[in-house]
Design a protein around this motif. Sequence first.
Motif, mmCIF file in Angstrom:
data_model
loop_
_atom_site.group_PDB
_atom_site.id
_atom_site.type_symbol
_atom_site.label_atom_id
_atom_site.label_comp_id
_atom_site.label_asym_id
_atom_site.label_seq_id
_atom_site.Cartn_x
_atom_site.Cartn_y
_atom_site.Cartn_z
ATOM 1 N N SER A 11 0.814 -1.209 0.000
ATOM 2 C CA SER A 11 0.000 0.000 0.000
ATOM 3 C C SER A 11 0.853 1.267 0.000
ATOM 4 O O SER A 11 0.356 2.353 0.239
ATOM 5 C CB SER A 11 -0.936 0.002 1.209
ATOM 6 O OG SER A 11 -0.164 -0.022 2.404
ATOM 7 N N ALA A 12 2.115 1.152 -0.282
ATOM 8 C CA ALA A 12 2.992 2.326 -0.314
ATOM 9 C C ALA A 12 2.822 3.059 -1.651
ATOM 10 O O ALA A 12 2.636 2.424 -2.693
ATOM 11 C CB ALA A 12 4.446 1.895 -0.135
ATOM 12 N N PRO A 13 2.855 4.388 -1.630
ATOM 13 C CA PRO A 13 2.710 5.141 -2.887
ATOM 14 C C PRO A 13 3.948 4.974 -3.773
ATOM 15 O O PRO A 13 5.044 4.721 -3.294
ATOM 16 C CB PRO A 13 2.561 6.580 -2.424
ATOM 17 C CG PRO A 13 3.244 6.622 -1.109
ATOM 18 C CD PRO A 13 3.029 5.273 -0.492
ATOM 19 N N ILE A 14 3.744 5.142 -5.075
ATOM 20 C CA ILE A 14 4.857 5.068 -6.017
ATOM 21 C C ILE A 14 5.576 6.411 -5.967
ATOM 22 O O ILE A 14 4.996 7.458 -6.253
ATOM 23 C CB ILE A 14 4.345 4.779 -7.434
ATOM 24 C CG1 ILE A 14 3.642 3.429 -7.456
ATOM 25 C CG2 ILE A 14 5.490 4.812 -8.428
ATOM 26 C CD1 ILE A 14 2.962 3.126 -8.777
ATOM 27 N N ALA A 15 6.836 6.393 -5.620
ATOM 28 C CA ALA A 15 7.593 7.627 -5.439
ATOM 29 C C ALA A 15 8.421 7.990 -6.661
ATOM 30 O O ALA A 15 9.156 8.960 -6.638
ATOM 31 C CB ALA A 15 8.497 7.500 -4.215
ATOM 32 N N GLU A 16 8.300 7.260 -7.733
ATOM 33 C CA GLU A 16 9.069 7.547 -8.932
ATOM 34 C C GLU A 16 8.292 8.493 -9.829
ATOM 35 O O GLU A 16 7.084 8.384 -9.969
ATOM 36 C CB GLU A 16 9.353 6.252 -9.689
ATOM 37 C CG GLU A 16 10.189 5.272 -8.905
ATOM 38 C CD GLU A 16 10.312 3.953 -9.646
ATOM 39 O OE1 GLU A 16 9.855 3.871 -10.806
ATOM 40 O OE2 GLU A 16 10.849 3.016 -9.047
ATOM 41 N N LEU A 17 9.002 9.437 -10.467
ATOM 42 C CA LEU A 17 8.389 10.387 -11.383
ATOM 43 C C LEU A 17 8.740 9.975 -12.806
ATOM 44 O O LEU A 17 9.915 9.798 -13.128
ATOM 45 C CB LEU A 17 8.909 11.796 -11.092
ATOM 46 C CG LEU A 17 8.338 12.918 -11.931
ATOM 47 C CD1 LEU A 17 6.829 13.025 -11.685
ATOM 48 C CD2 LEU A 17 8.999 14.223 -11.576
ATOM 49 N N ASN A 18 7.740 9.833 -13.642
ATOM 50 C CA ASN A 18 7.961 9.450 -15.028
ATOM 51 C C ASN A 18 8.347 10.696 -15.826
ATOM 52 O O ASN A 18 7.534 11.590 -16.041
ATOM 53 C CB ASN A 18 6.699 8.820 -15.597
ATOM 54 C CG ASN A 18 6.927 8.237 -16.963
ATOM 55 O OD1 ASN A 18 8.007 8.346 -17.525
ATOM 56 N ND2 ASN A 18 5.891 7.607 -17.500
ATOM 57 N N LEU A 19 9.586 10.772 -16.275
ATOM 58 C CA LEU A 19 10.095 11.939 -16.988
ATOM 59 C C LEU A 19 9.887 11.864 -18.493
ATOM 60 O O LEU A 19 10.154 12.844 -19.190
ATOM 61 C CB LEU A 19 11.584 12.125 -16.689
ATOM 62 C CG LEU A 19 11.927 12.473 -15.246
ATOM 63 C CD1 LEU A 19 13.428 12.559 -15.072
ATOM 64 C CD2 LEU A 19 11.275 13.777 -14.856
ATOM 65 N N THR A 20 9.414 10.770 -18.990
ATOM 66 C CA THR A 20 9.254 10.602 -20.430
ATOM 67 C C THR A 20 8.308 11.657 -21.004
ATOM 68 O O THR A 20 8.593 12.259 -22.040
ATOM 69 C CB THR A 20 8.725 9.197 -20.744
ATOM 70 O OG1 THR A 20 9.591 8.247 -20.144
ATOM 71 C CG2 THR A 20 8.653 8.967 -22.240
ATOM 72 N N ASN A 21 7.191 11.913 -20.344
ATOM 73 C CA ASN A 21 6.235 12.900 -20.833
ATOM 74 C C ASN A 21 6.827 14.300 -20.816
ATOM 75 O O ASN A 21 6.579 15.098 -21.728
ATOM 76 C CB ASN A 21 4.953 12.859 -20.004
ATOM 77 C CG ASN A 21 4.223 11.540 -20.156
ATOM 78 O OD1 ASN A 21 4.390 10.863 -21.157
ATOM 79 N ND2 ASN A 21 3.435 11.189 -19.160
ATOM 80 N N LEU A 22 7.605 14.630 -19.797
ATOM 81 C CA LEU A 22 8.222 15.951 -19.730
ATOM 82 C C LEU A 22 9.274 16.139 -20.819
ATOM 83 O O LEU A 22 9.402 17.218 -21.395
ATOM 84 C CB LEU A 22 8.847 16.174 -18.348
ATOM 85 C CG LEU A 22 7.856 16.287 -17.190
ATOM 86 C CD1 LEU A 22 8.608 16.363 -15.865
ATOM 87 C CD2 LEU A 22 6.975 17.493 -17.371
ATOM 88 N N ILE A 23 10.015 15.097 -21.117
ATOM 89 C CA ILE A 23 11.010 15.173 -22.184
ATOM 90 C C ILE A 23 10.317 15.344 -23.533
ATOM 91 O O ILE A 23 10.748 16.154 -24.366
ATOM 92 C CB ILE A 23 11.915 13.923 -22.161
ATOM 93 C CG1 ILE A 23 12.782 13.949 -20.892
ATOM 94 C CG2 ILE A 23 12.790 13.856 -23.407
ATOM 95 C CD1 ILE A 23 13.549 12.670 -20.655
ATOM 96 N N ASP A 24 9.234 14.620 -23.760
ATOM 97 C CA ASP A 24 8.471 14.767 -25.000
ATOM 98 C C ASP A 24 7.937 16.185 -25.143
ATOM 99 O O ASP A 24 7.990 16.769 -26.227
ATOM 100 C CB ASP A 24 7.305 13.778 -25.040
ATOM 101 C CG ASP A 24 7.765 12.346 -25.244
ATOM 102 O OD1 ASP A 24 8.944 12.161 -25.611
ATOM 103 O OD2 ASP A 24 6.955 11.431 -25.019
ATOM 104 N N LEU A 25 7.429 16.751 -24.063
ATOM 105 C CA LEU A 25 6.929 18.121 -24.093
ATOM 106 C C LEU A 25 8.052 19.101 -24.408
ATOM 107 O O LEU A 25 7.877 20.024 -25.203
ATOM 108 C CB LEU A 25 6.274 18.473 -22.745
ATOM 109 C CG LEU A 25 5.776 19.908 -22.607
ATOM 110 C CD1 LEU A 25 4.609 20.149 -23.544
ATOM 111 C CD2 LEU A 25 5.378 20.188 -21.179
ATOM 112 N N GLY A 26 9.208 18.900 -23.804
ATOM 113 C CA GLY A 26 10.347 19.784 -24.064
ATOM 114 C C GLY A 26 10.778 19.739 -25.521
ATOM 115 O O GLY A 26 11.033 20.785 -26.137
ATOM 116 N N PHE A 27 10.852 18.542 -26.104
ATOM 117 C CA PHE A 27 11.228 18.430 -27.510
ATOM 118 C C PHE A 27 10.167 19.038 -28.423
ATOM 119 O O PHE A 27 10.478 19.661 -29.433
ATOM 120 C CB PHE A 27 11.484 16.973 -27.885
ATOM 121 C CG PHE A 27 12.831 16.471 -27.457
ATOM 122 C CD1 PHE A 27 13.986 17.182 -27.749
ATOM 123 C CD2 PHE A 27 12.948 15.293 -26.759
ATOM 124 C CE1 PHE A 27 15.229 16.729 -27.360
ATOM 125 C CE2 PHE A 27 14.190 14.825 -26.351
ATOM 126 C CZ PHE A 27 15.329 15.552 -26.654
#
Length: 142
Positions: A11-27
């Motif tokens: 029941s622990a939250p996922i602490a990882e941030l998915n950077l793929t979407n941010l990289i796509d937005l930047g490009f």
Amino acid sequence: MARTFRRQRQSAPIAELNLTNLIDLGFTLLIIFMIATPLINQEQTIPVNLPVESRSPQTQPDPDLVFQYVTVRADGSFLLGTRPLDRVQLARELAGFAAQANPPVFRIRVDANATAQHYVVVLDELKKANLTKVSFDTQVVR
């Protein structure tokens, strides 16, 4: 004896941030700026010695307006955007803009060494096409 092969739920939250979407937005933004920058600088590629005016407060244009540039060089030749045109071709192009539902604002760029007659020709063609949204480009004295 029976065994259970089920995993216990975490029941622990996922602490990882998915950077793929941010990289796509930047490009994507990078590509948009790479395409838009030459279009913005396009009007400054035609060398014209604009008339001079005194410094005054300027109002910002509406961001929804579309602009077209009509340039009159010192020798009296006309350019619509970057395309050289004669008077008949200019009249045809302006008639095409007049047929649009929302015609653009025309920015007139007249060389300071051009005669007043060249300036009047452009205004006359705009008036014949019933295009009344006009702006004049000038230099500001520093």
